[in-house]
Design a protein around this motif. Structure first.
Motif, mmCIF file in Angstrom:
data_model
loop_
_atom_site.group_PDB
_atom_site.id
_atom_site.type_symbol
_atom_site.label_atom_id
_atom_site.label_comp_id
_atom_site.label_asym_id
_atom_site.label_seq_id
_atom_site.Cartn_x
_atom_site.Cartn_y
_atom_site.Cartn_z
ATOM 1 N N LEU A 1 26.533 -6.155 -26.731
ATOM 2 C CA LEU A 1 26.288 -4.817 -26.191
ATOM 3 C C LEU A 1 26.981 -3.749 -27.020
ATOM 4 C CD1 LEU A 1 26.641 -5.584 -22.391
ATOM 5 C CD2 LEU A 1 24.551 -5.124 -23.658
ATOM 6 N N VAL A 2 28.206 -4.032 -27.418
ATOM 7 C CA VAL A 2 28.927 -3.034 -28.215
ATOM 8 C C VAL A 2 28.246 -2.844 -29.558
ATOM 9 C CG1 VAL A 2 31.090 -2.539 -29.366
ATOM 10 C CG2 VAL A 2 31.102 -3.471 -27.059
ATOM 11 N N THR B 1 25.193 -0.785 -29.219
ATOM 12 C CA THR B 1 25.452 0.642 -29.031
ATOM 13 C C THR B 1 25.762 1.328 -30.354
ATOM 14 O OG1 THR B 1 26.354 0.103 -26.876
ATOM 15 C CG2 THR B 1 26.821 2.283 -27.725
ATOM 16 N N THR C 1 22.612 1.510 -32.506
ATOM 17 C CA THR C 1 21.629 2.508 -32.092
ATOM 18 C C THR C 1 22.102 3.905 -32.486
ATOM 19 O OG1 THR C 1 20.123 3.013 -30.282
ATOM 20 C CG2 THR C 1 22.413 3.000 -29.720
ATOM 21 N N TYR C 2 23.419 4.094 -32.441
ATOM 22 C CA TYR C 2 23.957 5.404 -32.823
ATOM 23 C C TYR C 2 23.693 5.680 -34.297
ATOM 24 C CZ TYR C 2 27.323 9.181 -33.365
ATOM 25 O OH TYR C 2 27.919 10.376 -33.632
ATOM 26 N N ALA D 1 15.153 2.657 -31.280
ATOM 27 C CA ALA D 1 16.130 2.900 -30.220
ATOM 28 C C ALA D 1 15.740 2.159 -28.948
ATOM 29 C CB ALA D 1 16.236 4.394 -29.947
ATOM 30 N N ALA E 1 17.594 -0.817 -26.870
ATOM 31 C CA ALA E 1 17.891 -0.655 -25.443
ATOM 32 C C ALA E 1 17.320 -1.825 -24.647
ATOM 33 C CB ALA E 1 17.327 0.667 -24.939
ATOM 34 N N LYS F 1 19.507 -4.813 -25.080
ATOM 35 C CA LYS F 1 20.734 -4.705 -24.293
ATOM 36 C C LYS F 1 20.451 -4.978 -22.822
ATOM 37 C CE LYS F 1 23.402 -1.065 -25.424
ATOM 38 N NZ LYS F 1 23.573 0.369 -25.774
#
Ligand code: HEM
Ligand SMILES: [Cu+2]
Lengths: 557, 116, 312
Positions: B32-33, B36, B39-40, B59, B63, B66
């Motif tokens: 998950l980290v 994130t 995606t950033y 993106a 998502a 995740k």
């Protein structure tokens, strides 16, 4: 395998402990977790809303007696029909059958002690009351005039009535439906008695399974839509207002995404009841049980694919209209399957014409007209001529009143002895059923003609040459009104003076007839084990018909 | 084993109570980290040269991934009865109905993507 | 799922077993199915908003990108991480509840709540920032600053109610923040201007969608930017931003309420290997709220970032 023995003969007379006499304080009602008591409280509440909606309807018909808008100002007239629609749709028709009869009967029909989530059930009642109270408060403050459909940008920008408060009331009320739906789905999945397989479920239960799917998957969308309308009214930012860059058709998509499936909320439970009535009063296993069961699911699913047929003239793209029109024709198929199967069930059945069955048969005739007029409206070209006329009004009253309300009354009569332990007057029951049938047709058939001639909906005035048909309609409405009032009297009379009901007044095999009338708090004295097929009128059903007959005779003596 | 077979109704029947255990949870957390952060940074690159809107697609892909691991492992869908699995997937399916049938209108309007 | 069996044996009523069920297994199955159906309902509830987002973004992609660039993606990303950590602690809470380990449960629930509060704190900070910059889509809800207001000395966060102009606010050379009635303001038209110019130069190019060419222009087809019309579309973005994140925050607050109750129950050592479904159900809710944010983050914060290379 043990079966639930039919009836202990003569149990009716003795003061057996049942759900009604098990506690009589106000608290024992208001804090009850018993699905049967909650159902009774729903019954009283929806009846109040039905009465209020009915008074608005009477006002509308009175105004339309003459071509000019003389009884009411046009602004007041707008409020009257809006409030009629809102009360009838959201506070009467949607909860009517599921929350009253479904609540009462589903656990009994599947042989459970209660719904799976009794506290949630009580919560849903309180949410319903809260939503209803807010709405009624708003109506007393000055009401709304947007039509029950809340079309934007009128509702968000221009109407200066209590749109916000009513929107909030309906928003809250939506969660009552959602919780009921969740509860039914869980209950039907996890609480069935041993031997109660899926294909032994009464069709009433299947219909409620389908309705619950719509409750859970559809209602949240209308909730959020109304919330957006409410926020937009306050914030004056328009996602629905074209003057601010928004899109009113987006509102219509979101509203009808729920509200077309919601029309199936407003007929599927009725179909469930009618399946019960037709099979049981023809004393025949229903023809094509699986088809009838799955057509309910089919309606729930495909009902989500046709909402655009309400938007043919809204500015929606032509391509989308074509697709929605086509799918509308397709979704008529499951309804037709039911009609054919009911008819086939009647064929060579041993039909008895007790009051509930009169309603069952009335439903078949009226829903036929309702469904066919729906197809007229679903045809893209014809719709342009008919939309926003009294033809639409006629159409949906044929399905909603001729369908659901009639079925609701049929169900109420059918299960009244079970729910209250009392028999109502069969004579007056039949008289009322006939009056309702005649009054209904006299009210709404002329409206179909008026609409075809071009009389638009939602106006207080109309051209004088249309007066004759409008007088017919108003006259019919008064007959209908009398017919609908009668059950109130003979039902109440039956509570006070009625004969005690036998446990199985109609001599039927369903589980609900194998417990006492009224049932004990935990529904059955002994947990039932189901060994018979559904709608089995043979000896295999394990039902002791002779004992039931003896008991009925003892009651009548 | 014997202990589990007595509770024939427990939805966690054939599963050891631990599911994936602490190392497993930490593994999911790492995914998950990473997702994130990924995606950033991907959002800062211009992917329009692939096709317009490629950024959004990437993106959303991340998502969805995740969401899937949260659902499968944190929410135990992986070990849950089929009914649970169906209500999760079913709701998404329903949502896609709403998206698809709403967009078939907008995309085929005069000014829509397929409008000409 | 199949019809359950009744035993004729003496029914031992376990603590926590409600009367309508035969055994704990049936109860757990029912409760968990109920929770999942409730979550299905939640998906459709947020789904309505996602539909509105989808339609509006497909109509006005550039306005959405511009508005999105004004959100603080770093804070949004940080909040995503905060929620992910809280999801981890929540999952571990369930794990330790199953083990009946009271101290770990209590500790992890406290941690989960702390992360939840951190999330809300960051969110509140962001909302304040929008308030300060005139980006709240409702008139009157933004910081009011009169045209002749004094320029404040300090640099940094402006608190609600403060009416001075902060020196740090405007880009060098841009006009200072003036907003006597607290209305929504939009001042960044470089991106749309750039695209509009390109579109005018290359009428067959795809810089703006056809709908945008019509609705951002002074008159349909003129391809001359009408700033007010564009501002209205950006305001729609912020409207959707506030409704979506606001509703999400509301869910967080409800979640914190549930967690408080759970903390109390765990503190009293209610849960063990036989009975822990309240923890599990609360966990499902908490993870669901996390999942919503997993989608909100890219859809609201990141969609216009790749225009930054244009250097506008
Ligand atoms: C055979 C199935 C059905 C078809 C094909 C059908 C078709 C339609 C169509 C095309 C319209 C739009 C008319 C217009 O505004 O131009 C309509 C309106 C309506 N229908 Fe049906 N319908 C069917 C069944 C039902 C049922 C079962 C109900 C309710 C129990 C129902 C309730 C309504 C209502 C309330 C409206 C009017 C909504 C409004 O504008 O206020 N329909 N129907
Ligand atoms: Cu419809």
């Amino acid at each position: 395998m043990e079966t639930v023995g039919a009836i202990e003969t003569g149990s009716y007379g003795t003061a057996k402990l049942n759900y009604l006499n098990n506690g009589s304080t106000l608290k024992s009602w208001l804090l009850t977790k018993d699905h049967k008591r909650i159902a009774i409280m729903y019954l009283i509440s929806v009846s109040v809303f039905f009465l209020m909606g009915g008074l608005y309807a009477a006002t509308i018909r009175l105004e339309l007696l003459t071509p000019a808008s003389d009884l009411l100002e046009t602004g007041t007239y707008n409020k009257v029909f809006t409030q009629h629609g809102i009360l009838m749709v959201f506070f009467f028709l949607i909860p009517s059958i599921p929350a009253v009869l479904g609540n009462f009967l589903i656990p009994i029909m599947i042989g459970a002690k209660d719904l799976a989530l009794p506290r949630i059930n009580l919560l849903s009642l309180y949410i319903y009351w809260l939503g209803g109270a807010i709405t009624l408060w708003a109506l007393m403050q000055g009401g709304v005039d947007t039509g029950w459909t809340f079309y934007t940008p009128y509702s968000t920008t221009f109407s200066n009535t209590y749109v916000l408060a009513v929107g909030v009331g309906i928003f809250i009320n939506g969660f009552s439906s959602i919780l009921t739906g969740v509860n039914f789905l869980v209950t039907i999945h996890t609480m069935r008695a041993p031997g109660m397989t899926w294909f032994r479920l009464p069709l009433f239960v299947w219909a409620h399974y389908a309705v619950s799917l719509i409750f859970v998957l559809g209602t949240p969308v209308v909730a959020i839509t109304l919330l957006l309308v409410a926020i937009e009214r306050v914030a004056h930012v328009g996602i629905f207002d074209p003057a601010l860059g928004g899109d009113p058709i987006l509102f219509q998509h979101m509203f009808w995404f729920y509200s077309h499936p919601a029309v199936y909320i407003m007929v599927l439970p009725g179909m469930g009841i009618v399946s019960e009535l037709i099979a049981n009063f023809a004393r025949k296993r229903i023809f094509g049980y699986e088809f009838v069961a799955f057509s309910s699911i089919g309606l729930a699913v495909f009902g989500f694919l046709v909402w655009g047929h309400h938007m043919f003239v809204s500015g929606q793209s032509m391509y989308a209209s074509l697709v929605f029109s086509f799918l509308t024709m397709v979704v008529a198929i499951p309804s037709a399957i039911k009609m054919f199967n009911w008819t086939a069930t009647l064929y060579q059945g041993s039909i008895s014409f007790d009051t509930p069955m009169l309603y069952g048969l009335a439903f078949m005739g009226l829903f036929l007209i309702g469904g066919f007029t729906g197809l007229y409206l679903g045809a893209l070209g014809l719709n342009v001529h008919l939309t926003d006329t009294y033809f639409v009004i006629g159409h949906f009253h044929y399905v909603m009143v001729g369908g659901q309300v009639i079925a609701y009354l049929g169900g109420l009569h059918y299960w009244w002895p079970k729910m209250t332990g009392k028999m109502y007057s069969e004579f007056w029951g039949r008289v009322a059923a006939m009056l309702i049938f005649v009054g209904f047709n006299l009210t709404f058939f002329p409206q179909l003609i008026l609409g075809y001639l071009g009389m638009p909906r939602r106006y207080a005035a109309y051209p004088p040459e249309m007066q004759v048909l409008n007088i017919f309609s108003s006259a019919g409405a008064s007959v209908l009104g009398v017919g609908l009032t009668m059950p109130v009297f003979y039902f109440i009379h039956s509570l006070i003076k009625g004969k005690p009901a036998p446990d199985n007044p109609w001599l039927l095999p369903g589980l609900e007839w194998r417990t006492s009338s009224p049932p004990p708090t935990e529904n059955f004295d002994k947990p039932p084990v189901v060994t018979w097929e559904v709608y089995d009128f043979s000896d295999e059903s394990g039902l002791d018909i002779e004992a039931a007959k003896r008991e009925a005779a003892a009651v009548n003596a | 084993m014997a202990e589990q077979t007595t509770e024939h109704h427990n939805p966690h029947v054939e599963v050891p109570n631990e599911h994936i255990g602490i190392p497993g949870y930490l593994g999911v957390f790492t995914v998950l980290v990473v997702g994130t952060i990924l995606t950033y940074y991907v959002a800062l690159m211009d992917l329009d040269w692939i096709f317009p809107g490629a950024n959004t697609l990437v993106a959303l892909g991340i998502a969805f991934t995740k969401m899937t691991v949260v659902g499968l492992f944190f929410m135990h869908v992986r070990w849950s009865p089929r009914l649970v699995w169906m209500s999760a997937v079913g709701a998404f399916f329903w949502l896609s109905i709403m998206f698809a049938y709403t967009m078939q209108d907008y995309l085929t309007r005069g000014t829509g993507f397929f409008g000409h | 799922m199949s019809a359950h069996s009744h035993s004729d044996k003496f029914v031992y009523h376990e603590p926590g077993l409600q009367h309508q069920f035969d055994d704990m297994g049936q109860q757990e199955e029912s409760v968990s199915l109920g929770m999942w159906l409730f979550l299905a309902q939640e998906i459709m509830f947020f789904g309505g908003l996602f539909t509105a987002y989808l339609v509006m973004r497909s109509k006005y992609p550039l306005a959405f990108a511009s508005g999105s660039n004004h959100l603080d993606a770093f804070l949004g990303g940080a909040n995503t991480l905060v929620l992910i950590v809280s999801s981890l602690t929540m999952a571990l809470t369930v794990y330790y509840a199953q083990k009946g380990n009271r101290n770990m449960q209590v500790g992890l629930i406290v941690l989960t709540m702390l992360f939840g509060l951190t999330f809300l704190g960051i969110k509140a900070y962001e909302y304040t920032d929008k308030y300060n910059h005139g980006l709240v889509p409702m008139a009157g809800l933004n910081r009011r600053v009169k045209a002749d207001a004094p320029v404040a000395e300090h640099v940094g966060l402006v608190l609600p109610g403060e009416t001075a102009v902060s020196a740090s606010e405007a880009k060098p050379g841009a006009e200072p923040y003036v907003n006597p009635h607290g209305e929504f303001q939009w001042r960044e038209y470089e991106l749309v201007q750039h695209m509009m110019d390109k579109q005018r130069a290359e009428p067959n190019g795809h810089y703006l969608t056809l709908n945008e060419q019509l609705t951002y222009s002074t008159s349909p087809g003129s391809l001359i930017l009408d700033k007010d019309k564009f501002r209205d579309k950006v305001r729609i973005f912020f409207y959707i931003y506030f409704v979506m994140t606001g509703l999400h925050a509301l869910h967080m607050i409800i979640g914190l309420g549930i967690m408080t109750w759970l903390l109390w129950m765990a503190y009293k050592s209610t849960f063990n290997a036989e009975y822990f479904s309240p923890v599990e159900m609360s966990g499902l809710y908490w993870h669901f709220v996390d999942i919503v944010w997993i989608f909100l983050f890219p859809l609201l914060y990141l969609l216009g970032r790749h225009y930054e290379h244009l250097g506008l």
